[in-house]
Design a protein around this motif. Structure first.
Motif, PDB file in Angstrom:
ATOM      1  N   VAL A 149      52.400 -23.851  80.425  1.00  0.00           N
ATOM      2  CA  VAL A 149      52.866 -22.876  81.413  1.00  0.00           C
ATOM      3  C   VAL A 149      54.355 -23.073  81.672  1.00  0.00           C
ATOM      4  CG1 VAL A 149      52.637 -22.078  83.796  1.00  0.00           C
ATOM      5  CG2 VAL A 149      50.602 -22.695  82.482  1.00  0.00           C
ATOM      6  N   ARG A 150      55.075 -21.968  81.618  1.00  0.00           N
ATOM      7  CA  ARG A 150      56.509 -22.000  81.877  1.00  0.00           C
ATOM      8  C   ARG A 150      56.842 -21.050  83.017  1.00  0.00           C
ATOM      9  NH1 ARG A 150      55.458 -23.573  76.948  1.00  0.00           N
ATOM     10  NH2 ARG A 150      56.829 -25.048  75.888  1.00  0.00           N
ATOM     11  N   SER A 164      48.265 -24.364  88.000  1.00  0.00           N
ATOM     12  CA  SER A 164      47.197 -25.201  87.436  1.00  0.00           C
ATOM     13  C   SER A 164      46.067 -24.350  86.865  1.00  0.00           C
ATOM     14  CB  SER A 164      46.646 -26.139  88.506  1.00  0.00           C
ATOM     15  OG  SER A 164      47.637 -27.036  88.944  1.00  0.00           O
ATOM     16  N   LEU A 165      45.698 -23.287  87.572  1.00  0.00           N
ATOM     17  CA  LEU A 165      44.654 -22.390  87.075  1.00  0.00           C
ATOM     18  C   LEU A 165      45.056 -21.762  85.747  1.00  0.00           C
ATOM     19  CD1 LEU A 165      43.563 -20.488  90.315  1.00  0.00           C
ATOM     20  CD2 LEU A 165      42.055 -21.820  88.835  1.00  0.00           C
ATOM     21  N   LEU A 166      46.301 -21.292  85.675  1.00  0.00           N
ATOM     22  CA  LEU A 166      46.779 -20.677  84.436  1.00  0.00           C
ATOM     23  C   LEU A 166      46.763 -21.692  83.296  1.00  0.00           C
ATOM     24  CD1 LEU A 166      47.972 -18.256  82.928  1.00  0.00           C
ATOM     25  CD2 LEU A 166      50.225 -18.891  83.830  1.00  0.00           C
ATOM     26  N   ARG A 194      44.169 -23.749  78.389  1.00  0.00           N
ATOM     27  CA  ARG A 194      43.598 -24.920  77.707  1.00  0.00           C
ATOM     28  C   ARG A 194      42.163 -24.672  77.284  1.00  0.00           C
ATOM     29  NH1 ARG A 194      46.072 -28.502  81.092  1.00  0.00           N
ATOM     30  NH2 ARG A 194      44.327 -28.338  82.545  1.00  0.00           N
ATOM     31  N   SER A 195      41.389 -24.042  78.155  1.00  0.00           N
ATOM     32  CA  SER A 195      39.955 -23.854  77.909  1.00  0.00           C
ATOM     33  C   SER A 195      39.659 -22.657  77.009  1.00  0.00           C
ATOM     34  CB  SER A 195      39.227 -23.661  79.233  1.00  0.00           C
ATOM     35  OG  SER A 195      39.594 -22.430  79.833  1.00  0.00           O
ATOM     36  N   GLY A 196      40.649 -21.798  76.797  1.00  0.00           N
ATOM     37  CA  GLY A 196      40.425 -20.602  75.990  1.00  0.00           C
ATOM     38  C   GLY A 196      40.004 -19.387  76.787  1.00  0.00           C
ATOM     39  N   VAL A 197      39.879 -19.519  78.105  1.00  0.00           N
ATOM     40  CA  VAL A 197      39.608 -18.346  78.942  1.00  0.00           C
ATOM     41  C   VAL A 197      40.747 -17.342  78.778  1.00  0.00           C
ATOM     42  CG1 VAL A 197      39.455 -17.548  81.340  1.00  0.00           C
ATOM     43  CG2 VAL A 197      38.158 -19.548  80.603  1.00  0.00           C
ATOM     44  N   GLU A 198      41.969 -17.857  78.728  1.00  0.00           N
ATOM     45  CA  GLU A 198      43.149 -17.046  78.430  1.00  0.00           C
ATOM     46  C   GLU A 198      43.662 -17.412  77.042  1.00  0.00           C
ATOM     47  OE1 GLU A 198      44.195 -14.727  80.470  1.00  0.00           O
ATOM     48  OE2 GLU A 198      44.528 -15.454  82.508  1.00  0.00           O
ATOM     49  N   VAL A 199      44.301 -16.450  76.384  1.00  0.00           N
ATOM     50  CA  VAL A 199      45.124 -16.776  75.213  1.00  0.00           C
ATOM     51  C   VAL A 199      46.586 -16.771  75.640  1.00  0.00           C
ATOM     52  CG1 VAL A 199      45.837 -16.076  72.902  1.00  0.00           C
ATOM     53  CG2 VAL A 199      43.431 -15.984  73.535  1.00  0.00           C
TER      54      VAL A 199
END
Length: 382
Positions: A5-6, A18-20, A25-30
């Motif tokens: 995250v930047r 932290s959520l982002l 990390r988990s792959g929920v987001e690309v």
């Protein structure tokens, strides 16, 4: 910087960061971006992950993405700017500005009806394809000619793919500019906002790839035959992969093909949260902003099948549908297919934006992912 995250954000939004990071990390987001504008200051501008499904191209500060129906918030803003200038009246018939639209029983349909999804014209009569949407003359002529699918003004039925053509043709008739030209010259350029309807060839290299959901919100084959829901979702049938084509990017689709990121959307829509003026650039006045909050429909939407409240141009809070938006004064919002979201909260001078490239499964209006960010942002501001 936290992992992938930047960007910048003050300490109130550590949980958002932290959520982002965890979702990437988990792959929920690309890839995704989250922004918060408070009283005209961008207090959070975060992005991270990847702009492609293969995770080879980092999402950068200038990555833009097709945001589906979050585009509608800018299209509605364009119309409201003409209202503010005295060139358009939301209580006048659409046919006052677009005479051909009076055909087939639509002579009494008002501009507010096409802006609040209550016009009865929520899609195109089939057969009609995505490619047909790219032909402005053909697609607007067909809308002008067809009959409404329910009595205008009596209920909402989400104008999923055609809201940009309906409002855009009114904008063109009134201003002399196409919708994408109006948005570029009257909104994006004056505000220095990195947003456009469609995308120019010079920007292709920075457009994030749309990564489709695995499951739709609806099984289209089970929709009630002949219902506004079925007619809308087949007129035309949406295909997430269409957003990755050059033909899509070059089109003028004010309902579904805006390209930008969380920062640029927060910049533009903060006009509503800040009383109409952003850094000295006046887009709206207070009286015009008041129009947004005049409730036009409140009930189960005939197309989305969910409880919705509509003002003029924007959704109004409905806890059953988007639980993360508080019942706290005047708030308007809308989101996009797959989960993007933009929230305007004038009573707090607050604008929240979330844009991403991986579409969440089964989304109708918002997503669990979007709701976690929104809740964390409000928690940080408590």
């Amino acid at each position: 910087m936290t992992d992938n995250v930047r960007g910048t954000a003050d300490g109130r939004f550590d949980k958002v960061r932290s959520l982002l990071a965890e979702n990437i990390r988990s792959g929920v987001e690309v890839g995704a971006s989250v922004a918060v504008d408070l009283h005209g200051e961008m207090v959070a501008d975060l992005w991270g992950g990847y702009a492609d499904a293969g995770r080879t191209k980092p999402w950068s500060a200038d990555t833009i993405v097709n945001m589906w129906s979050s585009t509608k918030t800018v299209t509605a803003l364009a119309a409201l700017m003409l209202v503010d200038r005295g060139e358009l009246d939301v209580f006048e018939p659409v046919a006052t500005y677009w005479p051909e639209f009076a055909a087939n029983g639509k002579e009494a349909v008002e501009v507010r009806h096409i802006m609040s999804h209550t016009s009865g014209v929520s899609g195109w009569n089939t057969p009609f394809s995505i490619e047909d949407m790219f032909d402005w003359e053909k697609s607007t002529s067909l809308l002008a000619a067809q009959a409404p699918w329910w009595e205008p003004g009596t209920a909402s039925g989400y104008h999923a793919s055609n809201m940009g053509h309906l409002i855009g043709e009114v904008v063109r008739r009134v201003s002399g500019k196409t919708l994408k030209e109006f948005v570029r010259t009257e909104i994006a350029e004056p505000l220095g906002a990195d947003f456009q309807i469609g995308a120019l060839p010079r920007d292709d290299h920075r457009v994030a790839e749309i990564i489709p959901f695995k499951t739709r919100a609806f099984d289209l084959s089970l929709l009630p035959p002949g219902s506004p829901m079925e007619k809308t979702f087949y007129g035309p049938e949406g295909n997430p992969n269409s957003a990755n084509t050059l033909e899509w990017r070059r089109a003028d689709l004010g309902a579904v093909n805006g390209h930008g990121n969380a920062k640029s959307m927060a910049r533009i829509l903060s006009a509503i949260s800040l009383g109409g003026t952003v850094d000295g650039v006046r887009l709206l006045g207070p009286d015009t902003i008041d129009l947004i909050f005049q409730e036009q429909a409140n009930g189960v939407d005939l197309v989305l099948g969910a409880p919705l409240r509509w003002g003029i141009g924007y959704g109004l809070p409905q806890p059953e549908t988007v639980p993360s938006i508080p019942d706290d004064g005047r708030i308007c919002f809308w989101g996009g297919w797959g989960g993007s979201m933009i929230i305007m909260h004038p009573d707090r001078g607050l604008t929240i934006s979330y844009m991403m490239n991986k579409m969440s499964d089964g989304t109708i209006i918002s997503s669990d992912v979007a709701n976690t960010y929104i809740s964390a942002i409000y928690d940080g501001l408590a």
